[in-house]
Design an enzyme around this catalytic site. Structure first.
Site, PDB file in Angstrom:
ATOM      1  N   ASP A  39      -9.580   0.745 -20.281  1.00 54.12           N
ATOM      2  CA  ASP A  39     -10.376   1.277 -21.510  1.00 54.12           C
ATOM      3  C   ASP A  39      -9.272   1.634 -22.289  1.00 54.12           C
ATOM      4  O   ASP A  39      -9.526   2.514 -23.480  1.00 54.12           O
ATOM      5  CB  ASP A  39     -11.124   2.382 -20.986  1.00 54.12           C
ATOM      6  CG  ASP A  39     -10.122   3.534 -20.533  1.00 54.12           C
ATOM      7  OD1 ASP A  39      -9.284   3.246 -20.131  1.00 54.12           O
ATOM      8  OD2 ASP A  39     -10.533   4.761 -20.425  1.00 54.12           O
ATOM      9  N   GLU A  40      -8.064   0.688 -22.692  1.00 52.28           N
ATOM     10  CA  GLU A  40      -7.160   1.014 -23.736  1.00 52.28           C
ATOM     11  C   GLU A  40      -7.027  -0.146 -24.351  1.00 52.28           C
ATOM     12  O   GLU A  40      -7.094  -1.243 -23.911  1.00 52.28           O
ATOM     13  CB  GLU A  40      -5.775   1.100 -22.756  1.00 52.28           C
ATOM     14  CG  GLU A  40      -5.666   2.372 -21.893  1.00 52.28           C
ATOM     15  CD  GLU A  40      -4.501   2.178 -20.876  1.00 52.28           C
ATOM     16  OE1 GLU A  40      -4.425   3.183 -20.255  1.00 52.28           O
ATOM     17  OE2 GLU A  40      -3.943   1.171 -20.720  1.00 52.28           O
TER      18      GLU A  40
END
Length: 216
Positions: free
Chosen positions: A157-158
Site C-alpha cells: 500500500d506504498e
C-alpha cells in the site's frame, strides 16, 4: 513508404546495398490500416559486368511481435494491479530526473506515501475490496500530477511520487494541496464509503541527497 522510411532508404539502406550487396533490418510500410513495422531484406542483383542491375526485397509483417515485446516491456516495468510504474521503473525515472536537474539547476521532490489502516480494510472487507481501493487511489494520485511527473506503486500500500523540474521548492505545496483535495471525497466500494488518508514523507534533491537510495 513513409517519408522517414524513404529518407532511411536513401541514406542508409541503398549505400549498404551498393557496398555489400545486401541490407537487412526493420522498417515501416504504409498500408490501408496505417504504418506497419516490417522485417526487411534488400538484395542487389548484378549483370554480367558486375554492376547492379536491379534490387529485390522481402518484407515480413512483425506488428504482432512488436505488440508482444511492448507487452513484455510493460509487464516488466509496471504493476499489474494498478498499471502504475513499478519500483524498477521508478529508479530509472529518478536517475533520469536527477540528470535533468543537474543540467538545468532545478530541484526534485520525492514523496513517499503509505496508506493508513489498509490492513484493517483488507481484514474487514476482503482482499478484493483492498485491490479496488488501491486501483482507485492510484487513479486519484495520477490525476493530481502533471504528465511529466511520476507516480509508482512502491509495493503493498506504498506509493512514490517524483515531482521534477522544480525551480521554486515551495511549488511542492501546490501538489500537496491537490492530493489533499483529491482524497477529501470517499472511495465507494460496493455500499461502503471509505475515506483514505496517507502518511507522507518528502525528500528534496539536491538538499537531502544526490543518490537515488538516499532520496528514497
Amino acid at each position: 513508404f513513409p517519408e522517414a522510411m524513404a529518407q532511411q532508404f536513401m541514406t542508409t539502406i541503398l549505400p549498404a546495398v551498393e557496398q555489400d550487396g545486401t541490407w537487412s533490418g526493420e522498417t515501416m510500410c504504409v498500408t490501408s490500416d496505417g504504418e506497419v513495422p516490417i522485417s526487411q531484406v534488400v538484395l542487389a542483383h548484378y549483370d554480367a559486368d558486375n554492376n547492379i542491375e536491379y534490387l529485390s526485397t522481402i518484407g515480413r509483417d512483425i506488428s504482432e511481435r512488436k505488440r508482444f515485446e511492448a507487452e513484455l516491456q510493460h509487464q516488466a516495468t509496471h504493476d499489474s494491479l494498478t498499471s502504475l510504474p513499478n519500483r524498477f521503473f521508478l529508479i530509472d525515472r529518478l536517475n533520469s530526473e536527477m540528470k535533468y536537474a543537474r543540467r538545468h539547476k532545478c530541484a526534485i521532490a520525492v514523496m513517499f506515501l503509505d496508506l493508513d489502516n489498509f490492513k484493517r480494510i483488507n481484514d474487514t472487507l476482503g482482499h478484493a475490496a483492498g485491490d479496488t481501493l488501491l486501483q482507485q487511489a492510484s487513479q486519484r494520485l495520477r490525476n493530481c500530477l502533471r504528465p511529466n511527473d511520476t507516480v509508482a506503486r512502491h509495493g503493498g500500500d506504498e506509493f512514490t511520487i517524483i515531482i521534477g523540474d522544480l525551480y521554486h521548492v515551495e511549488n511542492i505545496l501546490v501538489v500537496l494541496n491537490k492530493l489533499r483535495a483529491a482524497f477529501e471525497r470517499p472511495v465507494i466500494i460496493d455500499t461502503h464509503e471509505i475515506y483514505i488518508t496517507f502518511s507522507t514523507g518528502i525528500s528534496m534533491y539536491p538538499h537531502d541527497g544526490d543518490k537515488v537510495e538516499d532520496l528514497l
